[in-house]
Scaffold this active site. Structure first.
Site, PDB file in Angstrom:
ATOM      1  CG  HIS A  62       8.242-134.241 -21.511  1.00 29.51           C
ATOM      2  ND1 HIS A  62       6.855-133.770 -21.292  1.00 29.51           N
ATOM      3  CD2 HIS A  62       9.201-133.683 -20.750  1.00 29.51           C
ATOM      4  CE1 HIS A  62       7.097-132.863 -20.249  1.00 29.51           C
ATOM      5  NE2 HIS A  62       8.350-132.824 -20.008  1.00 29.51           N
ATOM      6  CG  ASP A  97      12.218-133.080 -17.483  1.00 29.03           C
ATOM      7  OD1 ASP A  97      11.158-132.935 -18.477  1.00 29.03           O
ATOM      8  OD2 ASP A  97      11.854-132.950 -16.289  1.00 29.03           O
ATOM      9  CG  HIS A 103       6.848-134.797 -16.472  1.00 33.25           C
ATOM     10  ND1 HIS A 103       8.074-135.659 -16.636  1.00 33.25           N
ATOM     11  CD2 HIS A 103       7.266-133.667 -16.853  1.00 33.25           C
ATOM     12  CE1 HIS A 103       8.876-134.798 -16.913  1.00 33.25           C
ATOM     13  NE2 HIS A 103       8.431-133.724 -17.032  1.00 33.25           N
ATOM     14  NE  ARG A 148      12.138-128.929 -14.701  1.00 32.31           N
ATOM     15  CZ  ARG A 148      12.627-129.342 -16.125  1.00 32.31           C
ATOM     16  NH1 ARG A 148      11.237-129.675 -16.603  1.00 32.31           N
ATOM     17  NH2 ARG A 148      13.531-129.500 -16.669  1.00 32.31           N
TER      18      ARG A 148
HETATM   19  C1  SIN Z   1       7.478-130.243 -16.792  1.00 32.52           C
HETATM   20  O1  SIN Z   1       7.621-130.755 -17.669  1.00 32.52           O
HETATM   21  O2  SIN Z   1       8.671-129.996 -16.391  1.00 32.52           O
HETATM   22  C2  SIN Z   1       6.428-129.308 -16.241  1.00 32.52           C
HETATM   23  C3  SIN Z   1       5.399-130.184 -15.550  1.00 32.52           C
HETATM   24  C4  SIN Z   1       4.382-129.305 -14.883  1.00 32.52           C
HETATM   25  O3  SIN Z   1       4.354-128.141 -15.182  1.00 32.52           O
HETATM   26  O4  SIN Z   1       3.443-129.856 -14.532  1.00 32.52           O
END
Ligand code: SIN
Length: 283
Positions: free
Chosen positions: A100, A102, A258, A273
């Site tokens: 995906h 974000d 990612h 994050r």
């Molecule tokens: C995310 O999709 O923001 C998480 C990525 C991760 O935990 O590696």
């Protein structure tokens, strides 16, 4: 931080670069300029040994834009700007365990995220990244021309809304993901965008949030989207990042996808994050 002291070392895979010679707690405007250009070129930047305080994490993010306070994620106590990406030893579901990018469901998608590893499992819990410049460049001229005339519809409803596509997954993420009533966002974006930093063309559809091409049904869209997705995720276009405590990945949502690998059951993984606001994406 002197601009000429920062080393940008390509990952050797299909996307990303490692940044050396930098203390992100001391990032200044000149250093941020170097990182911004590197982000536009490489899509995701990796840093080691950056055990910075939450306040420094926020200050670093603010060098690149306003902080986007995530509507759906739990946050660090007392720090609403920092979302928690957490999996405990007794939990099976993880956050972000599929390709995906974000916030493509927002009218103005977030520019990127700065993910800091606070606690990593003894093995596993890597994150895969894929290169959306390569996902476009590797297509035929004929398909490129077709895609350049298309828009796609993106949504948060089927992932974060009251009626998720995968209710079991949602139930398993209870307490970590919430606020379903805020999942009202649908957005239409070009399928091929001009990247706001690099000016390069990038494919801008993703398996997580793209529903269909504008004016096409989901059934009509699916074969072409599936083709684009398998091409984008080819190993040649990806890099697998292994975390350690204090590692940071700073990715650009307009240039990458990612995927958080969920292979460390029985161990805790805790990441902080911060998501940075973006600009409208266009052709
Ligand atoms: C995310 O999709 O923001 C998480 C990525 C991760 O935990 O590696």
């Amino acid at each position: 931080m002197l601009k000429n002291s920062i080393d940008v070392c390509p990952s050797g895979g299909g996307v990303g670069a490692f940044i050396e010679g930098i203390d992100l707690a001391e990032l200044d405007e000149s250093g941020a300029g170097t990182l911004r250009s590197a982000l536009g070129e490489h899509g995701v930047l990796f840093f080691r040994d950056q055990n910075i305080a939450p306040e420094a994490h926020i200050a670093m993010a603010e060098r690149f834009g306003g902080v986007n306070v995530n509507r759906f994620f739990g946050h660090v106590e007392g720090q609403p700007q920092i979302a928690e990406v957490r999996k405990e030893p007794d939990q099976k579901a993880n956050i972000g365990g599929g390709w995906h990018t974000d916030h493509s469901y927002d009218q103005v998608p977030a520019m990127g995220s700065i993910l800091l590893a606070r606690e990593t499992p003894p093995a596993g819990g890597d994150t895969l990244f894929a290169n959306m410049y390569a996902a476009f460049d590797s297509l035929s001229d004929g398909l490129k021309a077709t895609l350049e005339g298309l828009n796609a519809v993106h949504s948060s409803r089927h992932v974060f809304g009251a009626k998720p596509k995968n209710p079991d997954q949602r139930e398993a993420l209870k307490g970590r993901i919430g606020n379903a009533e805020a999942a009202q966002q649908d957005a239409i974006h070009p399928v091929v965008i001009k990247h706001p930093i690099s000016g390069r063309k990038a494919l801008y559809v993703n398996p997580g949030f793209t529903l269909h091409f504008e004016g096409w049904t989901e059934a009509e869209s699916k074969p072409l989207l599936d083709y684009l997705y398998q091409n984008a995720a080819r190993p040649e276009h990806t890099y697998r990042f292994q975390w350690a405590n204090g590692s940071i990945a700073f990715w650009d949502n307009r240039a990458t996808w990612h995927y958080a690998v969920n292979d460390y059951h029985g161990h805790r993984r805790l990441m902080h994050r911060i998501t940075v606001e973006g600009v409208p994406v266009g052709r």
